[in-house]
Design a protein around this motif. Structure first.
Motif, PDB file in Angstrom:
ATOM      1  N   ASP A  97       0.805  -1.228   0.000  1.00  0.00           N
ATOM      2  CA  ASP A  97       0.000   0.000   0.000  1.00  0.00           C
ATOM      3  C   ASP A  97       0.835   1.273   0.000  1.00  0.00           C
ATOM      4  N   LEU A  98       2.064   1.211   0.496  1.00  0.00           N
ATOM      5  CA  LEU A  98       2.893   2.413   0.613  1.00  0.00           C
ATOM      6  C   LEU A  98       3.905   2.557  -0.518  1.00  0.00           C
ATOM      7  N   GLN A  99       3.934   1.641  -1.450  1.00  0.00           N
ATOM      8  CA  GLN A  99       4.944   1.683  -2.504  1.00  0.00           C
ATOM      9  C   GLN A  99       4.810   2.913  -3.408  1.00  0.00           C
ATOM     10  N   SER A 100       3.578   3.332  -3.724  1.00  0.00           N
ATOM     11  CA  SER A 100       3.430   4.503  -4.599  1.00  0.00           C
ATOM     12  C   SER A 100       3.920   5.770  -3.900  1.00  0.00           C
ATOM     13  N   LEU A 101       3.650   5.907  -2.599  1.00  0.00           N
ATOM     14  CA  LEU A 101       4.144   7.063  -1.846  1.00  0.00           C
ATOM     15  C   LEU A 101       5.664   7.049  -1.788  1.00  0.00           C
ATOM     16  N   LEU A 102       6.241   5.890  -1.529  1.00  0.00           N
ATOM     17  CA  LEU A 102       7.701   5.770  -1.513  1.00  0.00           C
ATOM     18  C   LEU A 102       8.297   6.151  -2.869  1.00  0.00           C
ATOM     19  N   GLN A 103       7.698   5.659  -3.944  1.00  0.00           N
ATOM     20  CA  GLN A 103       8.215   5.943  -5.296  1.00  0.00           C
ATOM     21  C   GLN A 103       8.168   7.436  -5.610  1.00  0.00           C
ATOM     22  N   VAL A 104       7.056   8.093  -5.250  1.00  0.00           N
ATOM     23  CA  VAL A 104       6.929   9.530  -5.499  1.00  0.00           C
ATOM     24  C   VAL A 104       7.994  10.296  -4.722  1.00  0.00           C
ATOM     25  N   ASN A 105       8.206   9.940  -3.446  1.00  0.00           N
ATOM     26  CA  ASN A 105       9.202  10.649  -2.647  1.00  0.00           C
ATOM     27  C   ASN A 105      10.621  10.393  -3.150  1.00  0.00           C
ATOM     28  N   ILE A 106      10.884   9.191  -3.610  1.00  0.00           N
ATOM     29  CA  ILE A 106      12.204   8.900  -4.192  1.00  0.00           C
ATOM     30  C   ILE A 106      12.404   9.741  -5.450  1.00  0.00           C
ATOM     31  N   GLN A 107      11.420   9.757  -6.310  1.00  0.00           N
ATOM     32  CA  GLN A 107      11.516  10.511  -7.562  1.00  0.00           C
ATOM     33  C   GLN A 107      11.682  12.006  -7.291  1.00  0.00           C
ATOM     34  N   ASP A 108      10.901  12.548  -6.351  1.00  0.00           N
ATOM     35  CA  ASP A 108      10.950  13.985  -6.062  1.00  0.00           C
ATOM     36  C   ASP A 108      12.269  14.426  -5.438  1.00  0.00           C
ATOM     37  N   ASN A 109      13.015  13.505  -4.831  1.00  0.00           N
ATOM     38  CA  ASN A 109      14.260  13.866  -4.140  1.00  0.00           C
ATOM     39  C   ASN A 109      15.500  13.287  -4.815  1.00  0.00           C
ATOM     40  N   GLN A 110      15.349  12.782  -6.027  1.00  0.00           N
ATOM     41  CA  GLN A 110      16.440  12.103  -6.714  1.00  0.00           C
ATOM     42  C   GLN A 110      17.683  12.976  -6.878  1.00  0.00           C
ATOM     43  N   GLU A 111      17.507  14.283  -7.054  1.00  0.00           N
ATOM     44  CA  GLU A 111      18.668  15.165  -7.251  1.00  0.00           C
ATOM     45  C   GLU A 111      19.562  15.234  -6.021  1.00  0.00           C
ATOM     46  N   LEU A 112      19.034  14.887  -4.843  1.00  0.00           N
ATOM     47  CA  LEU A 112      19.851  14.902  -3.623  1.00  0.00           C
ATOM     48  C   LEU A 112      20.561  13.570  -3.380  1.00  0.00           C
ATOM     49  N   VAL A 113      20.295  12.595  -4.233  1.00  0.00           N
ATOM     50  CA  VAL A 113      20.882  11.259  -4.079  1.00  0.00           C
ATOM     51  C   VAL A 113      21.932  11.071  -5.167  1.00  0.00           C
TER      52      VAL A 113
END
Length: 195
Positions: A97-113
């Motif tokens: 159930d939380l995978q889509s939220l995790l994916q969005v947060n990963i995508q939105d913060n990718q420049e810091l990784v």
């Protein structure tokens, strides 16, 4: 695998400022289970990862560089994102159930990784963990000790994930109402593999 989308009117953003001034933008859901929001323990653990002597770029200390990290019960992914932004190779885990939220947060913060990496995977405590082996260097958990029925599966998962070089870092808010004291006591009395 069910696909879920997040609509911008279903979430709000929490900014988590890093010591270098950059900001992790973490989406939280207005509606949902406990994993849909950033809890205080997750903020505390995120900031702990940046503390000296664990991380001090001025003196060249970076405990997290190239370390294999697994986060259990990641929720929004803020802790794992912090670790990845510090150079770790991170897998954040939670229920389907939380995978889509995790994916969005990963995508939105990718420049810091830039020096690390992060991916999200489903992990239900008490089930097979073979895809998360070899044993990680670190297992991170923020506010995972609160459901009585999840204590045994959580401890069982930890037993299978911990290797001779694994360190568990667990941060949680100590709660004094309801069943919470009993749940905490039960967790710490279970037989974890202590090195």
């Amino acid at each position: 695998m069910a696909e879920h989308t997040l609509h911008h009117n279903n979430y709000f953003t929490r900014d988590v400022e890093k010591n270098d001034g950059s900001v992790l933008k973490i989406k939280q859901c207005f509606k949902g289970d406990v994993g849909c929001v950033v809890w205080d323990a997750a903020i505390v653990l995120s900031k702990y990862l940046e503390t000296k002597p664990l991380y001090d770029p001025c003196s060249g200390v970076n405990m997290w560089a190239s370390k294999n990290i697994l986060e259990l019960g990641a929720g929004t992914g803020v802790v794992g994102l912090m670790a990845a932004s510090l150079g770790a190779q991170v897998t954040v885990t939670d229920l389907e159930d939380l995978q889509s939220l995790l994916q969005v947060n990963i995508q939105d913060n990718q420049e810091l990784v830039s020096s690390g990496s992060i991916e999200a995977k489903v992990l239900k405590w008490g089930e097979n963990v073979s895809e998360f082996l070899p044993h990680p260097h670190f297992i991170l958990m923020a506010d995972c000790i609160y459901y009585e029925q999840s204590v045994k599966p959580l401890v069982e998962t930890l037993k299978h994930l911990v290797g001779p070089e694994t360190t568990i870092i667990c941060c949680y808010e100590q709660r004094t109402v309801g069943v919470n004291p009993k749940v905490e006591k039960q967790f710490f009395e279970e037989h974890l593999p202590l090195q």
